[in-house]
Write an enzyme that holds these catalytic residues in place. Structure first.
Site, PDB file in Angstrom:
ATOM      1  N   HIS A 129       0.845  -1.200   0.000  1.00  0.00           N
ATOM      2  CA  HIS A 129       0.000   0.000   0.000  1.00  0.00           C
ATOM      3  C   HIS A 129       0.881   1.252   0.000  1.00  0.00           C
ATOM      4  CE1 HIS A 129      -3.091   2.928   1.033  1.00  0.00           C
ATOM      5  NE2 HIS A 129      -2.363   3.307   2.063  1.00  0.00           N
ATOM      6  N   ASP A 153       6.851  20.034 -27.732  1.00  0.00           N
ATOM      7  CA  ASP A 153       7.016  18.751 -27.046  1.00  0.00           C
ATOM      8  C   ASP A 153       8.106  18.945 -25.996  1.00  0.00           C
ATOM      9  OD1 ASP A 153       7.092  15.989 -26.314  1.00  0.00           O
ATOM     10  OD2 ASP A 153       6.310  15.503 -28.279  1.00  0.00           O
ATOM     11  N   TRP A 167       7.534   0.240   3.625  1.00  0.00           N
ATOM     12  CA  TRP A 167       8.092   0.980   2.474  1.00  0.00           C
ATOM     13  C   TRP A 167       9.421   1.610   2.816  1.00  0.00           C
ATOM     14  CZ3 TRP A 167       8.977   6.154   0.763  1.00  0.00           C
ATOM     15  CH2 TRP A 167       8.789   7.134   1.740  1.00  0.00           C
ATOM     16  N   SER A 173      13.231   5.555 -14.092  1.00  0.00           N
ATOM     17  CA  SER A 173      12.159   6.300 -14.757  1.00  0.00           C
ATOM     18  C   SER A 173      12.139   7.741 -14.279  1.00  0.00           C
ATOM     19  CB  SER A 173      10.823   5.612 -14.461  1.00  0.00           C
ATOM     20  OG  SER A 173       9.755   6.483 -14.686  1.00  0.00           O
ATOM     21  N   SER A 174      12.178   7.939 -12.968  1.00  0.00           N
ATOM     22  CA  SER A 174      12.084   9.300 -12.430  1.00  0.00           C
ATOM     23  C   SER A 174      13.295  10.135 -12.807  1.00  0.00           C
ATOM     24  CB  SER A 174      11.982   9.259 -10.904  1.00  0.00           C
ATOM     25  OG  SER A 174      10.806   8.629 -10.516  1.00  0.00           O
ATOM     26  N   HIS A 230      13.242  12.409   2.543  1.00  0.00           N
ATOM     27  CA  HIS A 230      12.605  13.675   2.840  1.00  0.00           C
ATOM     28  C   HIS A 230      12.430  14.570   1.625  1.00  0.00           C
ATOM     29  CE1 HIS A 230      10.309  15.827   5.674  1.00  0.00           C
ATOM     30  NE2 HIS A 230      10.666  16.878   5.000  1.00  0.00           N
ATOM     31  N   GLU A 264      11.865  13.452  -1.110  1.00  0.00           N
ATOM     32  CA  GLU A 264      10.751  12.741  -1.740  1.00  0.00           C
ATOM     33  C   GLU A 264       9.405  13.306  -1.296  1.00  0.00           C
ATOM     34  OE1 GLU A 264      10.403  10.510  -3.945  1.00  0.00           O
ATOM     35  OE2 GLU A 264       8.408   9.699  -3.586  1.00  0.00           O
ATOM     36  N   TYR A 287       8.740  16.319  -0.571  1.00  0.00           N
ATOM     37  CA  TYR A 287       8.498  17.552  -1.314  1.00  0.00           C
ATOM     38  C   TYR A 287       8.327  17.277  -2.797  1.00  0.00           C
ATOM     39  CZ  TYR A 287       9.310  19.536   3.124  1.00  0.00           C
ATOM     40  OH  TYR A 287       9.182  19.819   4.450  1.00  0.00           O
ATOM     41  N   SER A 301      -1.725  26.639  -7.108  1.00  0.00           N
ATOM     42  CA  SER A 301      -1.373  28.020  -7.420  1.00  0.00           C
ATOM     43  C   SER A 301      -1.869  28.441  -8.799  1.00  0.00           C
ATOM     44  CB  SER A 301       0.144  28.216  -7.359  1.00  0.00           C
ATOM     45  OG  SER A 301       0.640  27.787  -6.127  1.00  0.00           O
ATOM     46  N   HIS A 353      15.175  14.113  10.970  1.00  0.00           N
ATOM     47  CA  HIS A 353      14.044  14.187  11.897  1.00  0.00           C
ATOM     48  C   HIS A 353      13.196  12.918  11.828  1.00  0.00           C
ATOM     49  CE1 HIS A 353      11.484  16.454   8.664  1.00  0.00           C
ATOM     50  NE2 HIS A 353      11.305  15.178   8.553  1.00  0.00           N
ATOM     51  N   HIS A 354      13.436  12.103  10.809  1.00  0.00           N
ATOM     52  CA  HIS A 354      12.776  10.796  10.784  1.00  0.00           C
ATOM     53  C   HIS A 354      13.475   9.812  11.728  1.00  0.00           C
ATOM     54  CE1 HIS A 354      10.221  11.670   7.258  1.00  0.00           C
ATOM     55  NE2 HIS A 354      11.207  12.456   6.907  1.00  0.00           N
ATOM     56  N   THR A 402       6.655  27.079   3.774  1.00  0.00           N
ATOM     57  CA  THR A 402       5.357  26.434   3.582  1.00  0.00           C
ATOM     58  C   THR A 402       4.246  27.357   4.061  1.00  0.00           C
ATOM     59  OG1 THR A 402       6.541  24.418   4.125  1.00  0.00           O
ATOM     60  CG2 THR A 402       4.166  24.257   3.894  1.00  0.00           C
ATOM     61  N   LYS A 448       3.519  30.131   1.659  1.00  0.00           N
ATOM     62  CA  LYS A 448       2.659  29.711   0.555  1.00  0.00           C
ATOM     63  C   LYS A 448       1.205  29.708   0.986  1.00  0.00           C
ATOM     64  CE  LYS A 448       5.724  26.946  -2.188  1.00  0.00           C
ATOM     65  NZ  LYS A 448       5.222  26.829  -3.528  1.00  0.00           N
ATOM     66  N   ARG A 467       1.838   1.689  14.865  1.00  0.00           N
ATOM     67  CA  ARG A 467       1.727   1.432  13.426  1.00  0.00           C
ATOM     68  C   ARG A 467       2.131   0.001  13.123  1.00  0.00           C
ATOM     69  NH1 ARG A 467       5.662   5.470  10.245  1.00  0.00           N
ATOM     70  NH2 ARG A 467       4.699   4.594   8.403  1.00  0.00           N
TER      71      ARG A 467
END
Lengths: 197, 651, 111
Positions: free
Chosen positions: B81, B110, B145, B172-173, B256, B258, B260, B271, B305-306, B331, B334, B453
């Protein structure tokens, strides 16, 4: 979709810009492996450590790779002067030096294996083999690119006025070379000095 | 500018495919719009799978001590998941918008590398298929994950599939990132300076730089994990002195940014939408743009911080707590700018607007609970509880997904020329909002009450209150499922028989609406020349003496593509020849070769790897050898003194 | 095919390529690189004491900049390329240095 460079926003060729963008990201790739190697420098699990390195041997193969950058840039220079015969000669010389380097690496690996340093031995061994192995893979890809460039100039697919193609492969090749400049110092020479100290 | 290589009349293996309709045309396409559409539908499939997995999770946790599925299956399902929603839904959902919108919004025909773009799509699809094939081949990865070592090293957690599958998705990315960065930097329409770019383009640029620098890090972490699990290397094995903390650092160095990578495209979409439906320009354009760039930079400096409850010391904890609180500033900037964009505007509460407002509010809640994580003692209390689950679903579901769905409603007329049903859209929005809050709101409480969790069973000892919260969460998933069906129905019905939208249904501001809806293959018959931020708006409206917008009479602005003008632009021969990239088989052929490589690496099975490598190399050669009918790739590059500078003043 | 104008005046002013060095300069640079490499390797044979490691790092930096600057034409090309290369390099050094410092010197107290 690639247009002449004067038609793009920055006046740069897409492909060359793309290559530079990609090369910038490659530092993060090799940097992580180098960090792991540095972290595990002393973590040899009782097996061989940096004292196993044969600095004179590695120096020679490093020197060969460094000089392959010279032949690469000469190939590009010949291509810009439309001198395809010289260009092909220098391309072959570059690929040949790359092959010598790769052969040296394979030889080095087999010697280390015989002396008891193998991938599963210790974090140090894993760090060393995977880092230098991935660099070797980059060299191998570079050789493939050079050889295809060589054959494509023979078939006329790469034309004398398309020196950008040589330049791009050259950028990749020089990049692989400067990564080795770092690896040679950080992985081989400095740890060896620290060892003696 | 130069001679174009004439199309070879003889067909050969290397001839470019010609189909313009049907299956072949889709699998060989290099058109950014078609690739964007393929991304979108693939995302829908994976979203359904990921949603079904969340259904299993919530069914198991609906009551205490249930044994609907075994712990083994439960672990596979929650791992998949997470992987599905992060790597196969939210990231490629963003990529779908990048593909479709970047060239249209910057006035290009293109992307910079159309075939590489197709390659990125196929790698994504095949990476997803590879990951999901694990269910049939001995079980899916079940080590979460985050793939923490040393659990991930144990064969029982099947993490080889994880290591190799994510590697494919990373390729790919990364290739997509290179492509989009070059496209945005180098293919903007004349006059489209950085400070005139639509905000979505700004956020795309930042996102793709984040991808560019974050993907290599996870690539290394995954290679190490793979070498450990498959080849017996010792990177993370404590038995020989390996350090599992190294995995955590590398994973979160990627992980991290990731976060963002997933939220910035959503911020870009919102926006775009808020100004349109507030009939006001984006408030504080420069602040929003630079806040996005600041998020990109600081996003690389908060990873630990993780790991506050992991092996990092007090100095590092303090430093990372500070940087984490600091990243809340851009943040917050924004959020204020979005609110002030709406302030005093003529608001129209269409479905895209509703979802955008939903994004701003839900994301704010998620952001606030995020700030609580930055407080180290608090973090220690809530680590690995459902409070964290609530937080990241508020930012990823309430945040990213709300905005991405807003984008679907907003650009649907652009893609199809039809409108989606507003009535169903409203039903979708309100049920979605209700179901979302019902599912994830109670998790804050159950988490703070101590529910951990990643446990297959809800322990009865946590008490009746926690059980009630879990039941509410499970009911929320039912509401979400119904809501998703409404959306799906609306989508399909509108594709088939939605009301015609016309070229500009929303009174939009940016130049993608200059082209027809749906756009022609070549996007713009004439490349627009940009002289304003919100260029399209300025072509439609002038200001009167009081500063109020007044409509410019039709035809009053230059090079506006009218329906008639584009009508005789049918085909590529409307007086001026438009070079478009040809379709190609080779991205698909090359990507197929990664299947044998990937499955070969599991074993490892050397002959399979060899087969795959040869296949990929053949694909690569096909790619570079195939002829370029319209003389794009092979134009002599005028960068060379000896070459004749044939068309210096082409414009 | 787009009619985008060239925005960079330095590029529009035409062929920056002219300033590329010729084969003679390339060989000269290669000779310098070879000498620097010899100097590097000499630390293995000769005892430079405490100077050895700083010397190696500096030599590595010089070699890096020379290959990037001359062989990769960074000195003669647009600044953007250099920014991408050195941005990636310093980004990587910064991130991984912090990681290694945290891992080596600021681990959690072990019980």
């Amino acid at each position: 979709m690639t247009a002449g460079v004067h038609e793009t926003t920055l006046g740069l060729d897409h492909r060359k810009l793309g290559m530079w963008v990609f090369l910038g990201s490659e530092f993060l790739f090799f940097g992580a492996f180098v960090s792991a190697y540095i972290l595990y420098l002393d973590t040899t699990a009782g097996g061989p450590g940096v004292e196993i390195f044969d600095i004179p041997f590695t120096s020679i193969s490093s020197f060969v790779l460094l000089m392959s950058s010279l032949t690469m840039v000469l190939a590009h220079n010949a291509h810009t002067r439309r001198d395809m015969r010289r260009m092909r000669m220098w391309i072959l010389a570059t690929a040949g030096q790359g092959a010598v380097f790769l052969g040296g690496q394979i030889f080095e690996f087999t010697v280390f294996y015989k002396e008891g340093l193998n991938l599963t031995q210790s974090p140090f061994a894993s760090g060393f083999f995977v880092l230098t192995g991935f660099h070797g893979l980059h060299v191998f890809v570079g050789i493939l690119l050079l050889l295809s460039l060589y054959s494509l100039t023979l078939t006329g697919k790469v034309k004398p006025d398309q020196d950008l193609k040589t330049e791009m492969i050259g950028l990749y090749w020089h990049f692989v070379d400067i990564i080795w400049v770092i690896i040679f110092t950080v992985v081989y020479l400095i740890p060896d000095l620290l060892m003696e100290a | 500018m130069s001679q174009s290589t004439p199309t070879t009349s003889r067909r050969s293996v290397f001839s470019r495919p010609r189909a313009e309709k049907g299956f072949t045309s889709w699998i060989t396409t290099t058109d950014h719009k078609r690739i964007g559409i393929m991304y979108f539908f693939t995302v829908l499939v994976f979203f359904t799978l990921g949603g079904a997995e969340s259904g299993v999770i919530r069914a198991q946790l609906a009551q205490a001590e249930m044994d609907l599925v075994t712990a083994e299956i439960y672990n596979q399902v929650f791992t998949m998941h997470g992987l599905t929603m992060v790597f196969l839904v939210v990231m490629p959902f963003g990529a779908a918008f990048f593909n479709y919108l970047i060239p249209l919004q910057i006035g290009a025909r293109d992307v910079a590398f159309p075939r590489l773009n197709a390659f990125s799509y196929w790698m994504y699809l095949f990476g997803g298929i590879f990951l999901y094939s694990s269910f049939l081949l001995g079980g899916a990865p079940n080590g979460a994950w985050t793939g923490y070592a040393p659990l991930a090293l144990d064969g029982v957690s099947n993490m080889a599939f994880y290591a190799i599958g994510l590697q494919l998705l990373g390729v790919s990315s990364l290739s997509a990132a290179v492509n989009f960065i070059v496209t945005i930097l180098n293919m903007r329409a004349p006059g489209l300076t950085f400070m005139r770019m639509p905000m979505f383009i700004w956020m795309s640029l930042v996102t793709n730089f984040l991808l560019l620098f974050a993907m290599p890090i996870i690539a290394v972490a995954l290679f190490m994990l793979q070498f450990d699990t498959v080849f017996g290397a010792q990177f993370f094995n404590p038995a020989t002195g390996g350090d599992p903390i190294l995995w955590q650092h590398l994973f979160w160095l990627f992980g991290h940014p990731e976060v963002y990578i997933m939220i910035l495209p959503a911020m870009g979409i919102v926006s775009e939408i808020l100004p349109v439906f507030s009939r006001k320009p984006l408030f504080g354009y420069a602040a929003v743009a630079f806040a996005g760039a600041a998020i990109g930079f600081i996003g690389f400096g908060v990873w630990a911080h993780h790991m506050f409850t992991s092996a990092i010391g007090p100095v590092a904890r303090s430093a990372f707590a500070l940087s984490t609180m600091f990243i809340a500033v851009p943040t917050g900037i924004k959020i204020f700018n979005w609110v002030f964009t709406m302030w005093g505007g003529k608001l129209r509460f269409t479905t895209p607007m509703l979802f955008s407002i939903g994004f701003v509010s839900m994301f704010t809640i998620g952001g606030l609970s995020g700030v609580t994580h930055a407080v180290v003692p608090h973090n220690a209390q809530q680590h690995d509880t459902y409070y964290v689950v609530a937080h990241f679903h508020y930012v990823l579901f309430g945040g990213a997904l709300f905005a991405l769905i807003a984008g679907v409603y907003y650009w649907f007329p652009k893609v199809t020329g039809r409108l989606m049903s507003e009535k169903l859209g409203r039903v979708h929005f309100w049920t979605w909002l209700l179901g979302f809050n019902l599912t994830f709101g109670p998790m804050h409480m159950s988490g703070l009450l101590g529910q951990p969790r990643r446990t297959a069973v809800l322990p009865a000892e946590l008490g009746g209150t926690v059980e009630l919260y879990n039941l509410l969460s499970s009911l929320g998933v039912v509401v979400l499922a119904v809501s998703a069906l409404v959306f799906l129905f609306n989508l399909i019905a509108s594709i088939r028989a939605g009301a015609a939208s016309g070229p500009d249904p929303w009174d939009a501001r940016t130049i993608e609406w200059l082209s027809e809806s749906p756009p022609k293959h070549y996007n713009f018959a004439e490349i627009p020349v940009v002289s304003h931020r919100d260029e399209f708006w300025h072509r439609k409206y002038a200001e009167d003496a009081a500063g109020q917008p007044v409509a410019v009479p039709a035809g009053g602005s230059e090079d506006h593509v009218t329906a008639e003008a584009a009508a005789h632009g049918e085909g590529d021969h409307d007086g001026h020849h438009i070079h478009m990239p040809d379709p190609s088989y080779w991205p698909l052929v090359m990507c197929l070769g990664f299947f044998p490589v990937a499955y070969g690496l599991l074993g490892p099975t050397p002959w399979l790897i060899g087969l795959g490598v040869v296949w990929v190399i053949i694909g690569f050669f096909g790619w570079i050898i195939e002829p370029v009918a319209e003389g794009d790739d092979d134009d002599p590059i005028v960068e060379d003194p000896a070459a004749p500078r044939s068309g210096v003043a082409a414009h | 095919m787009s009619t985008t104008e060239t925005h960079d005046p330095a590029q529009a002013a035409g062929g920056h390529v002219d300033h590329h060095p010729g084969p003679r300069e390339y060989v000269r640079i290669a000779i310098i690189l070879a000498i620097l490499t010899a100097l590097e390797v000499s630390t293995y044979f000769v005892d430079f004491g405490a100077l050895a490691i700083p010397l190696l790092v500096v030599l590595m930096g010089i070699k890096f900049v020379m290959v990037a600057g001359f062989f990769m034409h960074l000195r003669f090309d647009t600044k953007l390329y250099g920014r991408l290369l050195y941005g990636g390099l310093f980004g990587a050094i910064g991130l991984y240095a912090i990681t290694l410092i945290v891992m080596s010197f600021d681990g959690a107290p072990r019980v």
